[in-house]
Design a protein around this motif. Structure first.
Motif, mmCIF file in Angstrom:
data_model
loop_
_atom_site.group_PDB
_atom_site.id
_atom_site.type_symbol
_atom_site.label_atom_id
_atom_site.label_comp_id
_atom_site.label_asym_id
_atom_site.label_seq_id
_atom_site.Cartn_x
_atom_site.Cartn_y
_atom_site.Cartn_z
ATOM 1 N N VAL A 30 1.160 9.774 0.658
ATOM 2 C CA VAL A 30 0.925 11.011 -0.084
ATOM 3 C C VAL A 30 1.910 12.092 0.339
ATOM 4 C CG1 VAL A 30 -0.798 12.747 -0.700
ATOM 5 C CG2 VAL A 30 -1.523 10.410 -0.174
ATOM 6 N N CYS A 31 2.387 12.851 -0.622
ATOM 7 C CA CYS A 31 3.293 13.967 -0.347
ATOM 8 C C CYS A 31 2.464 15.183 0.059
ATOM 9 C CB CYS A 31 4.116 14.286 -1.586
ATOM 10 S SG CYS A 31 5.370 15.563 -1.330
ATOM 11 N N THR A 68 7.074 17.240 3.133
ATOM 12 C CA THR A 68 8.085 16.253 2.806
ATOM 13 C C THR A 68 9.219 16.953 2.075
ATOM 14 O OG1 THR A 68 6.367 14.576 2.598
ATOM 15 C CG2 THR A 68 8.492 14.069 1.618
ATOM 16 N N LYS A 69 10.434 16.815 2.580
ATOM 17 C CA LYS A 69 11.567 17.527 1.996
ATOM 18 C C LYS A 69 11.828 17.078 0.559
ATOM 19 C CE LYS A 69 13.799 18.348 6.462
ATOM 20 N NZ LYS A 69 14.978 18.117 7.308
ATOM 21 N N GLN A 70 11.634 15.768 0.302
ATOM 22 C CA GLN A 70 11.849 15.262 -1.054
ATOM 23 C C GLN A 70 10.801 14.198 -1.341
ATOM 24 O OE1 GLN A 70 15.753 13.748 -1.770
ATOM 25 N NE2 GLN A 70 15.346 13.203 -3.892
ATOM 26 N N LYS A 71 10.064 14.388 -2.414
ATOM 27 C CA LYS A 71 9.033 13.415 -2.755
ATOM 28 C C LYS A 71 9.684 12.138 -3.249
ATOM 29 C CE LYS A 71 5.166 12.549 -5.848
ATOM 30 N NZ LYS A 71 4.398 13.010 -7.008
ATOM 31 N N LEU A 72 9.335 11.010 -2.600
ATOM 32 C CA LEU A 72 9.866 9.722 -2.999
ATOM 33 C C LEU A 72 9.134 9.225 -4.234
ATOM 34 C CD1 LEU A 72 10.170 8.136 0.560
ATOM 35 C CD2 LEU A 72 11.944 9.286 -0.786
ATOM 36 N N PHE A 73 9.788 8.368 -5.007
ATOM 37 C CA PHE A 73 9.267 7.976 -6.320
ATOM 38 C C PHE A 73 7.890 7.315 -6.251
ATOM 39 C CE2 PHE A 73 11.141 4.094 -4.754
ATOM 40 C CZ PHE A 73 10.350 3.077 -5.284
ATOM 41 N N PHE A 74 7.588 6.651 -5.138
ATOM 42 C CA PHE A 74 6.328 5.917 -5.065
ATOM 43 C C PHE A 74 5.174 6.746 -4.498
ATOM 44 C CE2 PHE A 74 8.750 5.046 -1.168
ATOM 45 C CZ PHE A 74 7.848 5.442 -0.201
ATOM 46 N N GLU A 118 0.810 -1.224 0.000
ATOM 47 C CA GLU A 118 0.000 0.000 0.000
ATOM 48 C C GLU A 118 0.843 1.275 0.000
ATOM 49 O OE1 GLU A 118 -3.412 0.456 0.002
ATOM 50 O OE2 GLU A 118 -3.807 -1.674 -0.229
ATOM 51 N N THR A 119 2.150 1.141 -0.057
ATOM 52 C CA THR A 119 3.023 2.321 -0.123
ATOM 53 C C THR A 119 3.943 2.241 -1.349
ATOM 54 O OG1 THR A 119 4.546 1.218 1.435
ATOM 55 C CG2 THR A 119 2.988 2.810 2.352
ATOM 56 N N VAL A 120 4.945 1.392 -1.281
ATOM 57 C CA VAL A 120 5.946 1.319 -2.352
ATOM 58 C C VAL A 120 5.327 0.905 -3.687
ATOM 59 C CG1 VAL A 120 8.071 0.196 -3.126
ATOM 60 C CG2 VAL A 120 7.805 0.845 -0.732
ATOM 61 N N PHE A 121 4.338 0.004 -3.641
ATOM 62 C CA PHE A 121 3.736 -0.486 -4.887
ATOM 63 C C PHE A 121 2.398 0.169 -5.201
ATOM 64 C CE2 PHE A 121 6.163 -4.412 -3.502
ATOM 65 C CZ PHE A 121 7.241 -4.159 -4.342
ATOM 66 N N GLN A 122 2.080 1.270 -4.542
ATOM 67 C CA GLN A 122 0.746 1.840 -4.686
ATOM 68 C C GLN A 122 0.463 2.334 -6.108
ATOM 69 O OE1 GLN A 122 0.557 4.969 -1.754
ATOM 70 N NE2 GLN A 122 1.742 6.400 -2.968
ATOM 71 N N LYS A 123 1.445 2.873 -6.785
ATOM 72 C CA LYS A 123 1.208 3.348 -8.156
ATOM 73 C C LYS A 123 0.942 2.188 -9.111
ATOM 74 C CE LYS A 123 3.536 7.823 -7.971
ATOM 75 N NZ LYS A 123 4.554 8.714 -8.561
ATOM 76 N N LEU A 124 1.543 1.047 -8.803
ATOM 77 C CA LEU A 124 1.334 -0.132 -9.628
ATOM 78 C C LEU A 124 -0.085 -0.670 -9.460
ATOM 79 C CD1 LEU A 124 2.587 -2.249 -11.533
ATOM 80 C CD2 LEU A 124 3.280 -3.536 -9.498
ATOM 81 N N ILE A 125 -0.566 -0.708 -8.214
ATOM 82 C CA ILE A 125 -1.887 -1.301 -7.971
ATOM 83 C C ILE A 125 -3.030 -0.322 -8.249
ATOM 84 C CG2 ILE A 125 -0.946 -2.865 -6.239
ATOM 85 C CD1 ILE A 125 -2.143 -1.138 -4.063
#
Length: 340
Positions: free
Chosen positions: A252-253, A260-266, A22-29
């Motif tokens: 969510v950023c 968030t200082k830097q938006k992570l890719f996911f 639900e975090t790292v793979f959220q864009k995939l799902i």
């Protein structure tokens, strides 16, 4: 290794996977989901009253804007009244086809119980139905240690659960004025990291035991458990038709933790984070997945997996009773509201 230890190890793996998915793979799902702006594109929500807490930034901002653009009467319930009024003015200028947006701003500070009660009193005086309550405002302070509000309650539990529960309970009469209303609690998959320890809600824990991430997760776990009990109690009353939905918006950023200082890719942008909230507030299909008036949805706009603790009826009742005690509300408060 005994069976209890083995079971705990298995649960840790399951919990870790649920959070990872639900975090790292959220864009995939969620790749197949439409953009947030299209969810209400062909809907006319004129005549619906919608309250959105924490609506001056992040998920709340985009949620409030989309509802306003769709014709709903939107109440921006927030601390920063000036910022909310400026946003409302901008949105009105952006409205298409001469549409007049119906937006108003009301002050609400969840840190203060008196502010919550004042907000509810002002709303009650209108004697109008409340169709959708979106409890979006929250706190995630991962930089400081254990902190307590002026009311003597740990800050995450206070804002994310107790004050939100108070607002919800006080607004029930308005929610009951319409044949079908919804309470949407913006939650988090982080509730899987939470623990149920009501004894520490308003008393200090040993510093070495305190963990900010767990405190946040615990507040979201209590948030869900209280809503489940409320939904169950309401569904037991045939005249109560309030649907209670908790929803994880994704990682969510936003500026929930000061930005968030830097938006992570996911990570999702804030408008993407508003997608599952808007979906749960308006989709007819959500009602099909309610169990005793309650459902938990993931960022994929589908029913999500709850923490086993949130499935424990006795523990959920413990959270309910502790919350009612802190709020100094009588055990039969709900019955009185339903009978009035």
């Amino acid at each position: 290794m005994d069976w209890k230890t083995e079971l705990m190890n298995i649960w840790e793996l399951v919990r870790s996977w649920e959070i990872l998915k639900e975090t790292v793979f959220q864009k995939l799902i969620t790749y197949y989901l439409p953009p947030t702006s299209s969810l209400l594109q062909f809907k006319d929500l004129s005549g619906l009253y919608v309250i959105v807490t924490g609506s001056t930034s992040g998920i709340g901002l985009h949620t409030a804007k989309e509802f306003a653009m769709a014709g709903a009467h939107v109440v921006m319930a927030c601390r920063n009244v000036k910022a909310a009024k400026e946003l409302a003015s901008i949105w009105k200028e952006e409205a298409h086809n001469g549409r007049v947006l119906n937006i108003e701003v009301m002050e609400l500070d969840l840190i203060s119980f008196s502010s919550v009660r004042s907000f509810a009193d002002q709303w009650k005086q209108r004697e109008v139905p409340l169709h959708i309550l979106i409890n979006n405002a929250g706190l995630c302070n991962l930089e400081d240690g254990q902190k307590f509000t002026y009311g003597g309650i740990e800050q995450h539990i206070h804002v994310n659960h107790v004050a939100t529960a108070l607002l919800t309970l006080l607004l029930l009469p308005s929610l009951l004025r319409t044949p079908s209303s919804r309470i949407i609690n913006v939650n988090s998959v982080g509730h899987h990291c939470g623990v149920v320890e009501p004894q520490y809600w308003n008393s200090k824990m040993e510093d070495k035991r305190f963990n900010c991430v767990r405190a946040y997760g615990s507040s979201k776990l209590a948030h869900i458990m209280f809503l489940k009990v409320l939904a169950s109690k309401l569904s037991d009353q045939h005249k109560a038709s309030i649907q209670c939905i908790a929803v994880h918006p994704g990682a969510v950023c936003t500026n929930l933790n000061g930005g968030t200082k830097q938006k992570l890719f996911f990570m999702f942008d804030a408008d993407q984070g508003a997608r599952s909230t808007i979906y749960c507030a308006t989709s007819d299909s959500v009602a099909e997945n309610l169990i005793k008036g309650f459902a938990y949805y993931s960022c994929s706009c589908k029913p999500g997996k709850l923490s086993p603790q949130a499935e424990d009826v006795d523990t959920c009742l413990e959270v309910w009773q502790k919350t009612m005690a802190i709020l100094e509300l009588k055990e039969d408060y709900l019955s009185e509201v339903l009978d009035s």
